[in-house]
Design an enzyme around this catalytic site. Structure first.
Site, PDB file in Angstrom:
ATOM      1  N   HIS A   1       0.841  -1.197   0.000  1.00 24.76           N
ATOM      2  CA  HIS A   1       0.000   0.000   0.000  1.00 24.76           C
ATOM      3  C   HIS A   1       0.874   1.245   0.000  1.00 24.76           C
ATOM      4  O   HIS A   1       0.636   2.194  -0.752  1.00 24.76           O
ATOM      5  CB  HIS A   1      -0.914  -0.033   1.230  1.00 24.76           C
ATOM      6  CG  HIS A   1      -1.733   1.207   1.411  1.00 24.76           C
ATOM      7  ND1 HIS A   1      -1.408   2.164   2.335  1.00 24.76           N
ATOM      8  CD2 HIS A   1      -2.839   1.656   0.768  1.00 24.76           C
ATOM      9  CE1 HIS A   1      -2.295   3.149   2.272  1.00 24.76           C
ATOM     10  NE2 HIS A   1      -3.177   2.858   1.330  1.00 24.76           N
TER      11      HIS A   1
ATOM     12  N   PRO B   1      -1.911 -17.428 -10.767  1.00 26.03           N
ATOM     13  CA  PRO B   1      -1.945 -17.085 -12.197  1.00 26.03           C
ATOM     14  C   PRO B   1      -0.549 -16.895 -12.751  1.00 26.03           C
ATOM     15  O   PRO B   1       0.290 -16.223 -12.150  1.00 26.03           O
ATOM     16  CB  PRO B   1      -2.750 -15.781 -12.221  1.00 26.03           C
ATOM     17  CG  PRO B   1      -2.559 -15.198 -10.854  1.00 26.03           C
ATOM     18  CD  PRO B   1      -2.505 -16.375  -9.928  1.00 26.03           C
TER      19      PRO B   1
ATOM     20  N   HIS C   1       0.667  -3.955 -13.176  1.00 23.11           N
ATOM     21  CA  HIS C   1       1.818  -4.115 -14.067  1.00 23.11           C
ATOM     22  C   HIS C   1       2.347  -2.779 -14.555  1.00 23.11           C
ATOM     23  O   HIS C   1       3.282  -2.728 -15.334  1.00 23.11           O
ATOM     24  CB  HIS C   1       1.442  -4.988 -15.268  1.00 23.11           C
ATOM     25  CG  HIS C   1       1.165  -6.405 -14.912  1.00 23.11           C
ATOM     26  ND1 HIS C   1       0.816  -7.359 -15.838  1.00 23.11           N
ATOM     27  CD2 HIS C   1       1.161  -7.051 -13.717  1.00 23.11           C
ATOM     28  CE1 HIS C   1       0.618  -8.520 -15.233  1.00 23.11           C
ATOM     29  NE2 HIS C   1       0.818  -8.356 -13.951  1.00 23.11           N
TER      30      HIS C   1
ATOM     31  N   ASP D   1       6.174  -0.991 -18.329  1.00 18.59           N
ATOM     32  CA  ASP D   1       5.653   0.041 -19.210  1.00 18.59           C
ATOM     33  C   ASP D   1       6.650   1.189 -19.268  1.00 18.59           C
ATOM     34  O   ASP D   1       7.722   1.127 -18.654  1.00 18.59           O
ATOM     35  CB  ASP D   1       4.236   0.495 -18.813  1.00 18.59           C
ATOM     36  CG  ASP D   1       4.172   1.374 -17.564  1.00 18.59           C
ATOM     37  OD1 ASP D   1       5.226   1.894 -17.120  1.00 18.59           O
ATOM     38  OD2 ASP D   1       3.075   1.568 -17.034  1.00 18.59           O
TER      39      ASP D   1
ATOM     40  N   THR E   1       6.616   4.084 -17.996  1.00 14.87           N
ATOM     41  CA  THR E   1       6.757   4.851 -16.753  1.00 14.87           C
ATOM     42  C   THR E   1       6.729   3.868 -15.590  1.00 14.87           C
ATOM     43  O   THR E   1       5.828   3.913 -14.749  1.00 14.87           O
ATOM     44  CB  THR E   1       5.624   5.885 -16.619  1.00 14.87           C
ATOM     45  OG1 THR E   1       4.353   5.197 -16.721  1.00 14.87           O
ATOM     46  CG2 THR E   1       5.694   6.926 -17.720  1.00 14.87           C
TER      47      THR E   1
END
Length: 256
Positions: free
Chosen positions: A65, A97, A127, A180, A182
């Site tokens: 968090h 997963p 992600h 990604d 950023t």
């Protein structure tokens, strides 16, 4: 190896399977016994990580968090008082997963825990943070199937750059790429890149293979506010999943 961000999702689902019932949790659980628990946890996690030690599950839940907030993500109240299980089952890790899962496998995996397609798409947005090692997406770059070498859903120049980073016989242990553009900022760039054919995992790409999940990807790509709201709702929902915890350990490494 799994990525940092993928590990957040995997870890969250794993710890939920051994968590205590939600009615034993409280936002004020440590007010009397440890009023500065957030500060204590943050320091404990930093110390453990700097010494390359395993971080206890309860501490990581709160630290995640904190990490989301520090990277520009949303905030929410973290229920405390979660009990630890007395038995750890290695078999449970095989139910998590994988980055190679298709949409049916992902949906089934999440549904087993009472999580919806919306939860799946929202939590996949984690992600937006982290780094992926070649081994977690190598399947898309070499011998994808009998007809093509590279996953055709990858944008061509992006796929070529990934193949350059991760050659067929890669020998660089830590080779890989950020998730990604950023990767240290909690934003909705993940969804935008996904729509451009620039996702990393097969599981990411699978979110575009059904109309409901693709619509959610498009919604979150268009609005960080919508993504933040859905992400928080899904994180809180995960905290409500019942489990079989029995005690709060006095020593995190061993049962009481």
């Amino acid at each position: 190896m799994a990525t940092l961000a993928y590990s957040l999702l995997v870890f969250a689902l794993l710890t939920l399977s051994i968590s205590s019932a939600v009615n034993s949790l409280s936002l004020n659980y440590y007010d009397d016994t440890c009023p500065h628990v957030e500060y204590v946890v943050a320091n404990a996690v930093k110390k453990a990580m700097s010494n390359d030690k395993t971080v206890p599950a309860a501490l990581l839940r709160m630290h995640f968090h904190d990490c989301f907030i520090r990277s520009g993500g949303p905030t929410w109240k973290v229920p405390k008082g979660r009990k630890d299980g007395r038995i750890s089952k290695a078999s449970e890790t095989r139910q998590l997963p994988a980055p190679t899962f298709n949409i049916s496998q992902l949906q089934q995996n999440f549904a087993q825990r009472g999580l919806s397609l919306k939860d799946l798409v929202a939590l996949s947005g984690g992600h937006t943070l982290g780094f992926a090692h070649c081994s977690s997406f190598q399947n898309r770059l070499h011998k994808f199937n009998a007809s093509v070498d590279v996953d055709p859903t990858l944008q061509s120049s992006f796929g070529a750059s990934l193949r350059n980073i991760c050659p067929a016989h890669n020998k660089v242990k830590n080779a890989g790429t950020t998730l990604d553009s950023t990767s240290t900022i909690f934003d909705n760039a993940y969804y935008k890149l996904l729509l451009q054919g620039k996702s990393i995992f097969s599981s990411d790409q699978s979110l575009l293979t059904t109309p409901p999940t693709k619509a959610l990807v498009s919604k979150f790509a268009a609005s960080k506010q919508d993504f933040d709201k859905a992400f928080v709702e899904s994180m809180i929902k995960m905290s409500s999943i019942h489990g079989s915890g029995q005690e709060i350990r006095l020593n995190c490494k061993v049962v009481n």
